[in-house]
Design a protein around this motif. Structure first.
Motif, PDB file in Angstrom:
ATOM      1  N   ILE A  15      40.682 -53.229   7.842  1.00 28.84           N
ATOM      2  CA  ILE A  15      40.508 -51.846   7.742  1.00 28.84           C
ATOM      3  C   ILE A  15      40.503 -51.181   6.551  1.00 28.84           C
ATOM      4  O   ILE A  15      41.627 -51.176   6.214  1.00 28.84           O
ATOM      5  CB  ILE A  15      41.192 -51.326   8.947  1.00 28.84           C
ATOM      6  CG1 ILE A  15      41.088 -51.977  10.301  1.00 28.84           C
ATOM      7  CG2 ILE A  15      40.978 -49.627   9.153  1.00 28.84           C
ATOM      8  CD1 ILE A  15      42.032 -51.283  11.368  1.00 28.84           C
ATOM      9  N   SER A  56      37.644 -41.243   6.425  1.00 26.58           N
ATOM     10  CA  SER A  56      36.846 -42.334   7.253  1.00 26.58           C
ATOM     11  C   SER A  56      37.235 -43.632   7.053  1.00 26.58           C
ATOM     12  O   SER A  56      37.995 -43.939   6.340  1.00 26.58           O
ATOM     13  CB  SER A  56      35.438 -42.247   6.507  1.00 26.58           C
ATOM     14  OG  SER A  56      34.446 -43.098   7.275  1.00 26.58           O
ATOM     15  N   LYS A  57      37.064 -44.136   8.435  1.00 26.24           N
ATOM     16  CA  LYS A  57      37.610 -45.482   8.408  1.00 26.24           C
ATOM     17  C   LYS A  57      36.661 -46.704   8.735  1.00 26.24           C
ATOM     18  O   LYS A  57      35.461 -46.366   9.484  1.00 26.24           O
ATOM     19  CB  LYS A  57      38.643 -45.361   9.812  1.00 26.24           C
ATOM     20  CG  LYS A  57      39.564 -46.974   9.870  1.00 26.24           C
ATOM     21  CD  LYS A  57      40.644 -46.607  10.852  1.00 26.24           C
ATOM     22  CE  LYS A  57      39.869 -46.386  12.305  1.00 26.24           C
ATOM     23  NZ  LYS A  57      40.885 -46.375  13.349  1.00 26.24           N
ATOM     24  N   TYR A  58      36.577 -47.629   8.179  1.00 23.36           N
ATOM     25  CA  TYR A  58      35.432 -48.779   7.941  1.00 23.36           C
ATOM     26  C   TYR A  58      36.157 -50.008   8.317  1.00 23.36           C
ATOM     27  O   TYR A  58      37.234 -50.489   7.540  1.00 23.36           O
ATOM     28  CB  TYR A  58      35.001 -48.766   6.849  1.00 23.36           C
ATOM     29  CG  TYR A  58      33.785 -49.835   6.339  1.00 23.36           C
ATOM     30  CD1 TYR A  58      32.689 -49.569   7.389  1.00 23.36           C
ATOM     31  CD2 TYR A  58      33.828 -50.792   5.537  1.00 23.36           C
ATOM     32  CE1 TYR A  58      31.723 -50.648   7.341  1.00 23.36           C
ATOM     33  CE2 TYR A  58      32.858 -51.726   5.319  1.00 23.36           C
ATOM     34  CZ  TYR A  58      31.734 -51.506   6.086  1.00 23.36           C
ATOM     35  OH  TYR A  58      30.892 -52.487   6.126  1.00 23.36           O
ATOM     36  N   ASP A  99      38.781 -44.658  -2.105  1.00 19.82           N
ATOM     37  CA  ASP A  99      39.483 -45.746  -1.349  1.00 19.82           C
ATOM     38  C   ASP A  99      40.839 -45.332  -1.175  1.00 19.82           C
ATOM     39  O   ASP A  99      41.623 -45.522  -2.200  1.00 19.82           O
ATOM     40  CB  ASP A  99      39.194 -47.179  -1.932  1.00 19.82           C
ATOM     41  CG  ASP A  99      39.434 -48.338  -0.972  1.00 19.82           C
ATOM     42  OD1 ASP A  99      40.311 -47.985  -0.091  1.00 19.82           O
ATOM     43  OD2 ASP A  99      39.156 -49.685  -1.128  1.00 19.82           O
ATOM     44  N   THR A 117      42.739 -46.989   0.889  1.00 16.61           N
ATOM     45  CA  THR A 117      43.381 -48.044   1.959  1.00 16.61           C
ATOM     46  C   THR A 117      44.818 -48.406   1.584  1.00 16.61           C
ATOM     47  O   THR A 117      45.720 -48.315   2.309  1.00 16.61           O
ATOM     48  CB  THR A 117      42.646 -49.265   1.814  1.00 16.61           C
ATOM     49  OG1 THR A 117      41.406 -48.908   2.263  1.00 16.61           O
ATOM     50  CG2 THR A 117      43.211 -50.357   2.924  1.00 16.61           C
ATOM     51  N   LEU A 172      23.991 -46.882   4.739  1.00 19.19           N
ATOM     52  CA  LEU A 172      25.233 -46.805   5.311  1.00 19.19           C
ATOM     53  C   LEU A 172      25.095 -47.735   6.910  1.00 19.19           C
ATOM     54  O   LEU A 172      26.073 -48.146   7.071  1.00 19.19           O
ATOM     55  CB  LEU A 172      25.649 -45.366   5.813  1.00 19.19           C
ATOM     56  CG  LEU A 172      25.472 -44.398   4.354  1.00 19.19           C
ATOM     57  CD1 LEU A 172      25.897 -43.233   4.809  1.00 19.19           C
ATOM     58  CD2 LEU A 172      26.780 -45.078   3.167  1.00 19.19           C
ATOM     59  N   GLU A 205      25.853 -48.900   9.809  1.00 30.39           N
ATOM     60  CA  GLU A 205      26.848 -48.817  10.798  1.00 30.39           C
ATOM     61  C   GLU A 205      27.948 -47.627  10.308  1.00 30.39           C
ATOM     62  O   GLU A 205      28.864 -47.117  11.324  1.00 30.39           O
ATOM     63  CB  GLU A 205      27.791 -50.225  11.065  1.00 30.39           C
ATOM     64  CG  GLU A 205      27.012 -51.365  11.623  1.00 30.39           C
ATOM     65  CD  GLU A 205      27.835 -52.809  11.698  1.00 30.39           C
ATOM     66  OE1 GLU A 205      28.846 -52.647  11.190  1.00 30.39           O
ATOM     67  OE2 GLU A 205      27.205 -53.476  11.996  1.00 30.39           O
ATOM     68  N   LEU A 206      28.153 -47.443   9.186  1.00 33.59           N
ATOM     69  CA  LEU A 206      28.879 -46.276   8.693  1.00 33.59           C
ATOM     70  C   LEU A 206      28.275 -45.024   9.128  1.00 33.59           C
ATOM     71  O   LEU A 206      28.975 -43.826   9.121  1.00 33.59           O
ATOM     72  CB  LEU A 206      29.047 -46.428   7.073  1.00 33.59           C
ATOM     73  CG  LEU A 206      29.859 -47.297   6.360  1.00 33.59           C
ATOM     74  CD1 LEU A 206      29.987 -47.429   5.213  1.00 33.59           C
ATOM     75  CD2 LEU A 206      31.199 -47.223   6.965  1.00 33.59           C
ATOM     76  N   TYR A 207      27.176 -44.846   9.362  1.00 32.30           N
ATOM     77  CA  TYR A 207      26.484 -43.675   9.693  1.00 32.30           C
ATOM     78  C   TYR A 207      26.499 -43.264  11.082  1.00 32.30           C
ATOM     79  O   TYR A 207      25.527 -43.587  11.969  1.00 32.30           O
ATOM     80  CB  TYR A 207      24.837 -43.708   9.241  1.00 32.30           C
ATOM     81  CG  TYR A 207      24.251 -42.187   9.301  1.00 32.30           C
ATOM     82  CD1 TYR A 207      24.550 -41.447   8.196  1.00 32.30           C
ATOM     83  CD2 TYR A 207      23.494 -41.794  10.288  1.00 32.30           C
ATOM     84  CE1 TYR A 207      23.784 -40.011   8.315  1.00 32.30           C
ATOM     85  CE2 TYR A 207      23.142 -40.493  10.266  1.00 32.30           C
ATOM     86  CZ  TYR A 207      23.097 -39.663   9.217  1.00 32.30           C
ATOM     87  OH  TYR A 207      22.503 -38.280   9.259  1.00 32.30           O
ATOM     88  N   THR A 208      27.691 -42.687  11.273  1.00 29.90           N
ATOM     89  CA  THR A 208      28.052 -42.231  12.796  1.00 29.90           C
ATOM     90  C   THR A 208      27.696 -40.649  13.115  1.00 29.90           C
ATOM     91  O   THR A 208      27.130 -40.016  12.085  1.00 29.90           O
ATOM     92  CB  THR A 208      29.456 -42.456  13.222  1.00 29.90           C
ATOM     93  OG1 THR A 208      30.303 -41.583  12.056  1.00 29.90           O
ATOM     94  CG2 THR A 208      29.974 -43.812  12.788  1.00 29.90           C
ATOM     95  N   THR A 214      35.433 -53.891   7.988  1.00 35.85           N
ATOM     96  CA  THR A 214      34.631 -54.891   7.407  1.00 35.85           C
ATOM     97  C   THR A 214      34.399 -56.253   8.040  1.00 35.85           C
ATOM     98  O   THR A 214      34.937 -56.277   9.080  1.00 35.85           O
ATOM     99  CB  THR A 214      35.564 -55.497   5.925  1.00 35.85           C
ATOM    100  OG1 THR A 214      36.646 -56.189   6.322  1.00 35.85           O
ATOM    101  CG2 THR A 214      35.969 -54.224   5.280  1.00 35.85           C
TER     102      THR A 214
END
Length: 658
Positions: A263, A254-256, A288, A290, A229, A231-234, A258
């Motif tokens: 977004i 969750s927002k990611y 997803d 989005t 993960l 950067e996704l692992y906050t 790319t």
């Protein structure tokens, strides 16, 4: 045992000379020695008995351990011939022990398993191999799977320990098939699926998960989620994972961002994985969303514009949820029902309907909920209690909300009702006109033809007829005239009654005198058919009714009785005063009526009149008129009749209130 005794005696004889030469003291010592030796022998015998018992116990233990063991044991020699086996082995191979002893073990295996057994047996004999291996046994109705190990046994024998693993193999195959099917399913649904252990290492990922991170499942399994993960692992996700490992089902968005600065939005669900009551990891289900977010944003903008439109629309528009609660009403709706917008938002849809149409409104609402749209006509209740008829067009606008468009048709409805009432009146007038023309064309014309015919004969031959014949002609003319007069009066009364031109003016009437007048009027007609009319009405009986109407009713009923009475018949008229009403009865012993005729007797639109016993005609208006006149007095006209026996007409007039 005998040879042992012979040897002992021989030894004893050999030493007889020596014993005879012994002194008494020496003999006593010898006897003492013999006694000690005897005791030693007894002790040795007891030890032998104990040893034999121990051997028996050992054999019993061997039987329990070997023959009754839950594992199948088979002892074979170096050529593979069965030397011994326990009960579990006999049960496994479905044979008796005696039938298996002396047979090659491989005879119990299928062809493929034979070569495999020989290979492992050769390794075991050379002591180069001592592992567990599996074989298959071909039996009559199924193939059994066994797990087998070979170990050395005394006297150049080999012990085969055999376990029936058929159920385990079936379960493992089913598990593999289930795992394969699960993999196929999870690989073909649009959800990111992963299984993670409590140390945060991947145990399973589906194809969509692989494709998103562009890493194969084999590379992910056993790898920490933190490395995948990145950067996704906050810290926020770390908190959610910690809650899931505490046994809590966690849902969050969750927002990611790319690498292309796009977004992406995800709907995440973490489900704890329990084993033996403890959390051993969790399942991650990610969708997803989005596109959904984009649509929701567009819908929100559209809804803002839409609400602005419907708020200012002159058409009454409202929004309700699936429970019928008003969520939005525009000014036109408020004006339609007389409630403020704030008041309406505290109501439910069915609370603005009446008791008589609440079920109809509920049905319209359920149709809207079930089918997503509906069009129906409903009466709404105005704040002042007045009914407002609307056409309601409704349509589903979200999972839980519906919009309704109202068209006020109250004035149109009132106009429709007025038009229908006018149409009924016009139809009634048209029927009256047609009936009147029919009577004028046939029923009223025929009597005049008779009158003119008899009067012409009388005028032409007055000088040639004797007095009796002239009287008969005059009588016929008179009867036809009276009949025509009655018909004409009925016709005029009926027309006035149909157009509500007759008003009721009740007074006290002595029934007996009215009946006597009618009898005098009808006696000439009755005498022709030799009919006797009997008046049994008490002379002092008074009835409160409209004189003209009651006279018309009695005249018609008595005229009908004469028309349908048989020659020489009897007509009787009775009257009696009860507590709440006065009953007048006119009976005859004439031709009576069928059930069909009786059922349509008072039908104003269907002529049911039949010719009298002397061929007299009728219009069928008289009885309908009688029924209407009696009902105007709040009374009842009843009829009892039997075909070929006679009829009874009963007038029931209520007594006037004090």
């Amino acid at each position: 045992m005998n040879s042992l005794r012979d040897r002992a005696e021989e030894r004893l004889n050999f030493s007889k000379k020596e014993i005879s030469e012994l002194s008494n003291i020496e003999l006593q010592k010898l006897v003492e020695e013999l006694r000690i030796h005897q005791i030693e022998l007894e002790i040795q015998n007891e030890e032998l008995i104990d040893s034999r018992n121990e051997n028996e116990k050992a054999r019993e233990k061997y039987f329990n351990l070997f023959d009754l063991a839950p594992v199948a044991y088979v002892v074979i020699n170096k050529t593979g011939i069965i030397q011994e086996l326990n009960l579990k082995a006999a049960e496994l191979f479905v044979r008796r022990k005696l039938h298996l002893l002396g047979h090659p073990f491989v005879s119990l295996l299928d062809t493929e398993s034979m070569s495999k057994f020989y290979e492992y047996f050769e390794y075991a004999q050379s002591k180069r191999f001592n592992e567990i291996f599996t074989l298959e046994i071909q039996q009559k109705y199924q193939i059994k799977h066994i797990e087998l190990s070979i170990s050395n046994f005394p006297e150049e024998m080999y012990l085969l320990a055999i376990m029936d693993i058929t159920e385990r193999v079936i379960a493992e195959n089913a598990l593999k098939a289930g795992a394969k099917q699960l993999k196929e399913i999870t690989d073909n649904i649009p959800v990111f699926i992963a299984q993670v252990d409590k140390h945060l290492n991947y145990l399973f990922v589906n194809k969509m998960y692989e494709d998103f991170f562009n890493i194969s499942a084999s590379d992910m399994i056993g790898t920490s989620i933190k490395g995948i993960l990145s950067e996704l692992y906050t810290r926020e996700i770390e908190t959610h994972i910690a809650n899931a490992l505490q046994g809590e089902v966690v849902c969050y968005e969750s927002k990611y961002l790319t690498k292309n600065n796009e977004i992406l939005f995800f709907d995440v669900k973490l489900v704890p994985h329990f084993f033996d009551g403890e959390v051993v990891g969790y399942f991650s289900l990610i969708v997803d969303i989005t596109e959904r977010k984009k649509i929701e944003k567009a819908l929100a903008e559209s809804e803002l514009r839409f609400r602005s439109y419907i708020s200012t629309s002159p058409l009454p528009i409202f929004v309700v949820n699936e429970l019928g609660e008003y969520k939005f009403v525009n000014h036109a709706t408020s004006k339609l029902v007389g409630y403020s917008q704030e008041e309406l938002l505290s109501f439910k849809f069915n609370e603005l309907t009446f008791d008589y149409n609440r079920d109809q409104a509920y049905y319209a609402f359920t149709q809207m909920v079930e089918h997503g749209s509906n069009k129906s006509q409903i009466d709404l209740k105005h704040k002042n209690g007045k009914a407002i008829t609307i056409i309601l067009d409704s349509i589903k606008i979200s999972d839980t909300e519906f919009i309704g468009f109202c068209t006020n048709i109250s004035k149109i409805k009132e106009t429709e009702i007025a038009l229908k009432e006018k149409q009924v009146q016009l139809n009634l007038l048209n029927d009256t006109k047609n009936r009147l023309l029919s009577i004028l064309a046939h029923d009223l014309k025929s009597p005049f033809n008779g009158i003119m015919g008899f009067s012409n004969l009388l005028l032409t031959n007055i000088h040639h007829y004797d007095k009796e014949k002239a009287y008969n002609f005059a009588l016929q003319i008179n009867m036809q005239a009276k009949s025509t007069f009655t018909l004409l009066e009925n016709l005029l009364d009926w027309v006035r009654n149909q157009s509500d031109g007759i008003s009721i003016n009740p007074t006290n009437n002595e029934i007996s005198s009215m009946v006597f007048v009618l009898i005098d009027f009808y006696n000439p007609l009755a005498s022709i058919k030799r009919i006797t009319i009997q008046n049994f009405v008490p002379p002092d009986l008074i009835v409160f009714a409209d004189t003209n109407m009651l006279n018309t009713v009695l005249r018609n009923l008595l005229g009908n009785a004469i028309k349908y009475a048989k020659t020489g018949g009897i007509i009787s008229i009775y009257a009696e005063k009860n507590t709440n009403e006065t009953d007048i009865k006119i009976t005859d012993n004439g031709i009576g009526m069928s059930e069909e005729t009786l059922a349509n007797l008072f039908n104003n639109t269907r002529k049911v009149s039949v010719p009298g016993t002397a061929g007299e005609s009728g219009t069928g208006l008289g009885l309908a008129l009688c029924k209407d006149f009696i009902e105007k007095h709040n009374g009842v006209l009843e009829v009892k009749s039997t075909l070929h026996v006679g009829s009874e007409f009963i007038i029931k007039l209520p007594s006037p209130k004090a």
